[in-house]
Design a protein around this motif. Structure first.
Motif, mmCIF file in Angstrom:
data_model
loop_
_atom_site.group_PDB
_atom_site.id
_atom_site.type_symbol
_atom_site.label_atom_id
_atom_site.label_comp_id
_atom_site.label_asym_id
_atom_site.label_seq_id
_atom_site.Cartn_x
_atom_site.Cartn_y
_atom_site.Cartn_z
ATOM 1 N N LEU A 87 0.802 -1.219 0.000
ATOM 2 C CA LEU A 87 0.000 0.000 0.000
ATOM 3 C C LEU A 87 0.840 1.277 0.000
ATOM 4 O O LEU A 87 0.270 2.367 0.008
ATOM 5 C CB LEU A 87 -0.932 0.015 1.219
ATOM 6 C CG LEU A 87 -2.039 -1.038 1.230
ATOM 7 C CD1 LEU A 87 -2.919 -0.854 2.459
ATOM 8 C CD2 LEU A 87 -2.885 -0.959 -0.033
ATOM 9 N N THR A 106 -9.046 3.700 4.167
ATOM 10 C CA THR A 106 -9.904 2.549 4.463
ATOM 11 C C THR A 106 -9.218 1.304 3.926
ATOM 12 O O THR A 106 -8.952 1.197 2.728
ATOM 13 C CB THR A 106 -11.288 2.725 3.808
ATOM 14 O OG1 THR A 106 -11.908 3.904 4.346
ATOM 15 C CG2 THR A 106 -12.167 1.530 4.099
ATOM 16 N N TRP A 107 -8.927 0.394 4.810
ATOM 17 C CA TRP A 107 -8.121 -0.786 4.477
ATOM 18 C C TRP A 107 -9.045 -1.955 4.163
ATOM 19 O O TRP A 107 -9.896 -2.315 4.969
ATOM 20 C CB TRP A 107 -7.203 -1.107 5.648
ATOM 21 C CG TRP A 107 -6.275 -2.261 5.436
ATOM 22 C CD1 TRP A 107 -5.574 -2.557 4.298
ATOM 23 C CD2 TRP A 107 -5.938 -3.266 6.394
ATOM 24 N NE1 TRP A 107 -4.819 -3.682 4.477
ATOM 25 C CE2 TRP A 107 -5.021 -4.143 5.758
ATOM 26 C CE3 TRP A 107 -6.312 -3.508 7.709
ATOM 27 C CZ2 TRP A 107 -4.477 -5.248 6.407
ATOM 28 C CZ3 TRP A 107 -5.775 -4.604 8.367
ATOM 29 C CH2 TRP A 107 -4.868 -5.461 7.710
ATOM 30 N N GLN A 108 -8.866 -2.544 2.990
ATOM 31 C CA GLN A 108 -9.687 -3.677 2.574
ATOM 32 C C GLN A 108 -8.785 -4.829 2.134
ATOM 33 O O GLN A 108 -8.649 -5.125 0.940
ATOM 34 C CB GLN A 108 -10.625 -3.275 1.440
ATOM 35 C CG GLN A 108 -11.636 -2.198 1.821
ATOM 36 C CD GLN A 108 -12.616 -1.893 0.705
ATOM 37 O OE1 GLN A 108 -12.636 -2.556 -0.319
ATOM 38 N NE2 GLN A 108 -13.445 -0.898 0.904
ATOM 39 N N PRO A 109 -8.163 -5.523 3.081
ATOM 40 C CA PRO A 109 -7.317 -6.663 2.712
ATOM 41 C C PRO A 109 -8.148 -7.834 2.217
ATOM 42 O O PRO A 109 -9.368 -7.889 2.423
ATOM 43 C CB PRO A 109 -6.613 -6.995 4.033
ATOM 44 C CG PRO A 109 -7.577 -6.541 5.083
ATOM 45 C CD PRO A 109 -8.240 -5.319 4.522
ATOM 46 N N TRP A 112 -11.279 -9.752 4.304
ATOM 47 C CA TRP A 112 -11.715 -9.023 5.495
ATOM 48 C C TRP A 112 -13.214 -9.209 5.754
ATOM 49 O O TRP A 112 -13.673 -9.052 6.888
ATOM 50 C CB TRP A 112 -11.402 -7.528 5.356
ATOM 51 C CG TRP A 112 -12.291 -6.784 4.401
ATOM 52 C CD1 TRP A 112 -12.075 -6.561 3.075
ATOM 53 C CD2 TRP A 112 -13.549 -6.171 4.713
ATOM 54 N NE1 TRP A 112 -13.112 -5.864 2.531
ATOM 55 C CE2 TRP A 112 -14.039 -5.599 3.511
ATOM 56 C CE3 TRP A 112 -14.303 -6.044 5.864
ATOM 57 C CZ2 TRP A 112 -15.249 -4.925 3.456
ATOM 58 C CZ3 TRP A 112 -15.517 -5.376 5.806
ATOM 59 C CH2 TRP A 112 -15.977 -4.813 4.611
ATOM 60 N N VAL A 123 -7.064 2.515 8.709
ATOM 61 C CA VAL A 123 -5.646 2.487 9.047
ATOM 62 C C VAL A 123 -5.084 3.904 8.957
ATOM 63 O O VAL A 123 -5.375 4.633 8.003
ATOM 64 C CB VAL A 123 -4.864 1.546 8.105
ATOM 65 C CG1 VAL A 123 -3.362 1.691 8.311
ATOM 66 C CG2 VAL A 123 -5.285 0.105 8.333
ATOM 67 N N VAL A 159 -4.645 0.800 13.673
ATOM 68 C CA VAL A 159 -5.652 0.001 12.975
ATOM 69 C C VAL A 159 -6.924 0.027 13.813
ATOM 70 O O VAL A 159 -6.920 -0.433 14.958
ATOM 71 C CB VAL A 159 -5.182 -1.446 12.758
ATOM 72 C CG1 VAL A 159 -6.237 -2.228 11.979
ATOM 73 C CG2 VAL A 159 -3.851 -1.477 12.032
ATOM 74 N N LEU A 180 -1.708 -7.284 7.435
ATOM 75 C CA LEU A 180 -1.077 -5.988 7.661
ATOM 76 C C LEU A 180 0.398 -6.020 7.290
ATOM 77 O O LEU A 180 0.941 -5.044 6.746
ATOM 78 C CB LEU A 180 -1.237 -5.588 9.130
ATOM 79 C CG LEU A 180 -0.987 -4.109 9.456
ATOM 80 C CD1 LEU A 180 -2.012 -3.233 8.749
ATOM 81 C CD2 LEU A 180 -1.043 -3.871 10.961
ATOM 82 N N ASP A 183 0.673 -5.544 3.534
ATOM 83 C CA ASP A 183 0.259 -4.265 2.958
ATOM 84 C C ASP A 183 1.037 -3.073 3.501
ATOM 85 O O ASP A 183 1.165 -2.057 2.810
ATOM 86 C CB ASP A 183 -1.233 -4.032 3.223
ATOM 87 C CG ASP A 183 -2.102 -4.949 2.375
ATOM 88 O OD1 ASP A 183 -1.576 -5.536 1.407
ATOM 89 O OD2 ASP A 183 -3.300 -5.085 2.674
ATOM 90 N N LEU A 184 1.546 -3.171 4.722
ATOM 91 C CA LEU A 184 2.264 -2.049 5.326
ATOM 92 C C LEU A 184 3.567 -2.540 5.937
ATOM 93 O O LEU A 184 3.738 -3.732 6.194
ATOM 94 C CB LEU A 184 1.410 -1.370 6.411
ATOM 95 C CG LEU A 184 0.129 -0.689 5.933
ATOM 96 C CD1 LEU A 184 -0.673 -0.192 7.129
ATOM 97 C CD2 LEU A 184 0.447 0.477 5.008
#
Length: 296
Positions: A87, A106-109, A112, A123, A159, A180, A183-184
């Motif tokens: 991300l 807005t985090w959409q892994p 989810w 996040v 988060v 997470l 993505d980060l």
């Protein structure tokens, strides 16, 4: 079927009873098959008895809260790597010219929707996250607290989750950390958890499933009732009793003081170069004899 649920334990008990009855029935046989039936029945009964005891202990202590917790846990990258999260480009677009400001997304892994959430997680990456692409940051996970979408600490990823329906300890222990980490740029240990005190029993199961992940836990209580069961040994725990908004702010401040600083990228090592000749003043080596020592 849940790993800590009653249906699985009941099924194991039923299987044990069937094995005991079948072993007793086969024990009375007099033919040659008794040499196979008797040891097989005993071994099967012992295995099922151990399974029942193990399931009962796990349901009580929560060592493995979900089936996913039984799988080996591997981070997306190995120690020492500084590959940016997936991300990071999106965060750069959101930040624009001000790459030193905190960024909220807005985090959409993947998956989810199966996390029993009322909405996708929010996040917040701290100020300076984009300026240090080689750093990894600890995380603070906040459950069911409105208005928590502000930077929790100068050097932590925040988060925010809003749960809905039955909660699964495997989400916080396994699924969320893995997603997470992909993505980060977050560390693999020493996070903090801010959660309502009424969910302390389930959160204790989360800590037991991954003891190194959440080292600080803030329990938010709005009344004077006990906060719930004690957290595992080694976990820094506090109970914050205040008005809802004030409690969240105090808990985030406390959590930010317990997490470590970001993990900077390792310094590059200078390549080793072998000297072409002896060092100045070094004693001669090889083939000679020490001064003052007689020849043989």
């Amino acid at each position: 079927m849940s790993l800590t649920g009653v249906p699985l334990l009941a099924a194991a008990v039923c299987a044990l009873l069937v094995a005991v009855v079948a072993t007793g029935y086969g024990w009375r046989r007099t033919g040659r098959e008794r040499f196979l039936i008797r040891p097989a029945g005993v071994l099967l009964t012992e295995a099922l008895a151990l399974l029942v005891v193990g399931l009962a202990v796990n349901a009580s202590e929560g060592f493995y809260p979900s089936w996913a917790a039984l799988a080996p846990h591997h981070e997306g990258t190995t120690a020492g790597q500084t590959v940016p999260g997936r991300l990071d480009p999106l965060l750069g677009q959101r930040a624009g010219a001000d790459d030193g400001a905190a960024v909220t997304i807005t985090w959409q892994p993947d998956g989810w929707q199966q996390w029993h959430l009322a909405a996708p997680p929010v996040v917040v990456v701290p100020a300076g996250y984009l300026r240090h692409p080689g750093w990894r940051y600890p995380a603070i996970v906040v459950e069911d607290q409105a208005g928590a979408g502000q930077p929790a600490a100068p050097d932590a990823v925040l988060v925010c989750l809003r749960t809905a329906g039955a909660r699964d300890a495997g989400i916080l222990a396994t699924r969320l950390p893995r997603a997470l980490a992909a993505d980060l740029r977050v560390t693999a240990h020493s996070w903090a958890l801010v959660t309502p005190a009424g969910q302390a029993a389930l959160d204790r199961a989360v800590l037991l499933a991954d003891p190194a992940r959440y080292r600080a836990v803030a329990l938010l209580a709005t009344d004077r009732r006990p906060a719930g069961p004690a957290m595992p040994t080694g976990t820094d725990t506090t109970v914050v009793r205040a008005a809802r908004g004030a409690a969240t702010t105090a808990a985030l401040r406390w959590a930010g003081q317990r997490i470590p600083a970001p993990l900077a990228a390792p310094a590059a090592l200078a390549p080793y170069q072998k000297s072409a000749g002896p060092r100045p003043g070094a004693a001669p080596t090889g083939g000679g004899h020490g001064t003052g020592q007689p020849r043989r």
